[in-house]
Each structure stands twice: as C-alpha cells, then as structure tokens.
Design a protein around this motif. Structure first.
Motif, PDB file in Angstrom:
ATOM      1  N   ARG A  41       0.762  -1.261  -0.018  1.00  0.00           N
ATOM      2  CA  ARG A  41      -0.029  -0.032  -0.006  1.00  0.00           C
ATOM      3  C   ARG A  41       0.894   1.107   0.124  1.00  0.00           C
ATOM      4  O   ARG A  41       0.444   1.883  -0.565  1.00  0.00           O
ATOM      5  CB  ARG A  41      -0.788  -0.055   1.198  1.00  0.00           C
ATOM      6  N   MET A  42       1.913   1.292   0.820  1.00  0.00           N
ATOM      7  CA  MET A  42       2.804   2.366   0.868  1.00  0.00           C
ATOM      8  C   MET A  42       3.389   2.389  -0.366  1.00  0.00           C
ATOM      9  O   MET A  42       3.753   3.674  -0.922  1.00  0.00           O
ATOM     10  CB  MET A  42       3.636   2.369   1.935  1.00  0.00           C
ATOM     11  N   LEU A  43       3.917   1.605  -0.877  1.00  0.00           N
ATOM     12  CA  LEU A  43       4.912   1.695  -2.363  1.00  0.00           C
ATOM     13  C   LEU A  43       3.727   2.329  -3.530  1.00  0.00           C
ATOM     14  O   LEU A  43       4.336   3.034  -4.332  1.00  0.00           O
ATOM     15  CB  LEU A  43       5.256   0.360  -2.732  1.00  0.00           C
ATOM     16  N   LYS A  44       2.748   1.617  -3.283  1.00  0.00           N
ATOM     17  CA  LYS A  44       1.609   2.419  -4.342  1.00  0.00           C
ATOM     18  C   LYS A  44       1.583   3.698  -4.171  1.00  0.00           C
ATOM     19  O   LYS A  44       1.088   4.656  -5.014  1.00  0.00           O
ATOM     20  CB  LYS A  44       0.236   1.518  -4.302  1.00  0.00           C
ATOM     21  N   GLN A  45       1.420   4.121  -2.792  1.00  0.00           N
ATOM     22  CA  GLN A  45       1.003   5.587  -2.415  1.00  0.00           C
ATOM     23  C   GLN A  45       2.459   6.401  -3.020  1.00  0.00           C
ATOM     24  O   GLN A  45       2.111   7.492  -3.698  1.00  0.00           O
ATOM     25  CB  GLN A  45       0.805   5.889  -1.137  1.00  0.00           C
ATOM     26  N   GLN A  46       3.589   5.935  -2.845  1.00  0.00           N
ATOM     27  CA  GLN A  46       4.867   6.358  -3.345  1.00  0.00           C
ATOM     28  C   GLN A  46       4.565   6.641  -4.919  1.00  0.00           C
ATOM     29  O   GLN A  46       5.075   7.855  -5.285  1.00  0.00           O
ATOM     30  CB  GLN A  46       6.044   5.736  -2.910  1.00  0.00           C
ATOM     31  N   ALA A  47       4.136   5.776  -5.418  1.00  0.00           N
ATOM     32  CA  ALA A  47       4.011   5.845  -6.976  1.00  0.00           C
ATOM     33  C   ALA A  47       2.921   6.789  -7.334  1.00  0.00           C
ATOM     34  O   ALA A  47       3.424   7.525  -8.445  1.00  0.00           O
ATOM     35  CB  ALA A  47       3.630   4.516  -7.636  1.00  0.00           C
ATOM     36  N   ILE A  48       1.992   7.021  -6.788  1.00  0.00           N
ATOM     37  CA  ILE A  48       1.122   8.033  -6.832  1.00  0.00           C
ATOM     38  C   ILE A  48       1.655   9.427  -6.545  1.00  0.00           C
ATOM     39  O   ILE A  48       1.383  10.334  -7.482  1.00  0.00           O
ATOM     40  CB  ILE A  48      -0.375   7.960  -6.059  1.00  0.00           C
ATOM     41  N   LEU A  49       2.497   9.409  -5.614  1.00  0.00           N
ATOM     42  CA  LEU A  49       3.084  10.633  -5.377  1.00  0.00           C
ATOM     43  C   LEU A  49       4.034  11.145  -6.464  1.00  0.00           C
ATOM     44  O   LEU A  49       3.936  12.267  -6.938  1.00  0.00           O
ATOM     45  CB  LEU A  49       3.678  10.941  -4.006  1.00  0.00           C
TER      46      LEU A  49
END
Length: 174
Positions: A155-163
C-alpha cells in the motif's frame, strides 16, 4: 498550502534554488523543486488542510557514513540505509488550534545519496528519480504511514508511485 523546506547536505547548507553539492555528487534537484514537490504531495495526502497552512520539513542529503551513525543511534542498526524519517508529530502532537496559527513542523527526512546512487543504478533510473522516491517514502513516514508487513508495504509503495506520478515521474513498482 505553503511548505517551508530546509534542505542541507552533510557539508554545508544548500543555497535555495541551486542544486545541492554533496562532495562529488551533484544533486540534480533544487531546493525550490523540493519545496514544490512536498507541497504537491501534502495537497494529495492531506486534502482537508487549509491552503493557508504552512508545513515545515527538514531534508538532509548525506552520505552512507552519517546515515549509518544515525541508523545505529536511533534504530540500533549499525549499517547504512537509504532513508530515515524523524517525525515530530509522534513526539509532539499538535492541536488544530495550534497548527492553524503557526507553521506545523512535520519532522526531518535524511537520505543517503551514496545509497540512492547505488539503488538508482540497480533500478535503471536517474538519481533524481531515486531521491524523489526516497523523499516521498520519508514524507509518508512523517505522516504516520508504516510498513510492518507485506500488505502495508505494498500500500505504501503504491502511494509513493501516486506521489511521484503527481510530479511527473513514472515508477513501475511491480
């Protein structure tokens, strides 16, 4: 939303709007760009915060030796790492009344440029992309995100990709 960012390397404070020089490694990101990125990321992560709010973040670009010392002191892991975050909100929770009246200091992010260079090469992308990736990771930690297991890490990696996508950097996390 305004972000006051304090960017420094381990040798001297970086002048605003110039690339940070970390010894032999020229950092291809100006303090102005860092501020813009953090502002955009905070708008995404905290959309309910007033546009008049001011957040402060410390960003230190350093080498493996210094980050290893910090990692040993604060995490009892005597080895270099890529990024460390020191969140002030965990230590000093602030009420809405206080945070609305004065800048909210979120904490410090420390990134090892030595490790970032190695990881950028391993991942096949630029140093700037890796530094942005690590800074986004550090910011998420400042805001309370963590990754103690595979599900939260994903979930955190996906959020980083969104950022990163929000600032024009595409990352494949597969």
């Amino acid at each position: 939303m305004q972000v006051e960012l304090y960017v420094e390397d381990c040798f001297h404070f970086a002048p605003p709007a110039k690339a940070v020089n970390l010894g032999e490694a020229e950092i291809p990101i100006s303090a102005e760009t860092w501020s813009s990125w953090f502002r955009r990321w905070l708008e995404i992560l905290q959309p309910d915060i007033s546009p008049k709010s001011i957040s402060e973040i410390g960003l230190r670009l350093t080498d493996d030796a210094e980050i290893q010392a910090l990692n040993a002191q604060y995490r009892q892991q005597n080895k270099p790492t890529d990024v460390l975050s020191f969140a002030t909100l965990e230590v000093f929770p602030q009420s809405q009344e206080i945070s609305g009246a004065m800048p909210l200091y979120l904490g410090d992010i420390v990134i090892s440029v030595d490790t970032a260079k190695r990881q950028a090469q391993q991942q096949g992308h630029s140093l700037a992309t890796e530094l942005a990736w690590l800074a986004a990771h550090g910011l998420l930690h400042l805001l309370g995100w963590d990754h103690p297991d595979e599900e939260t890490e994903t979930r955190m990696l996906k959020q980083q990709a969104i950022l990163l996508k929000a600032i024009g950097i595409a990352i494949d996390i597969e």
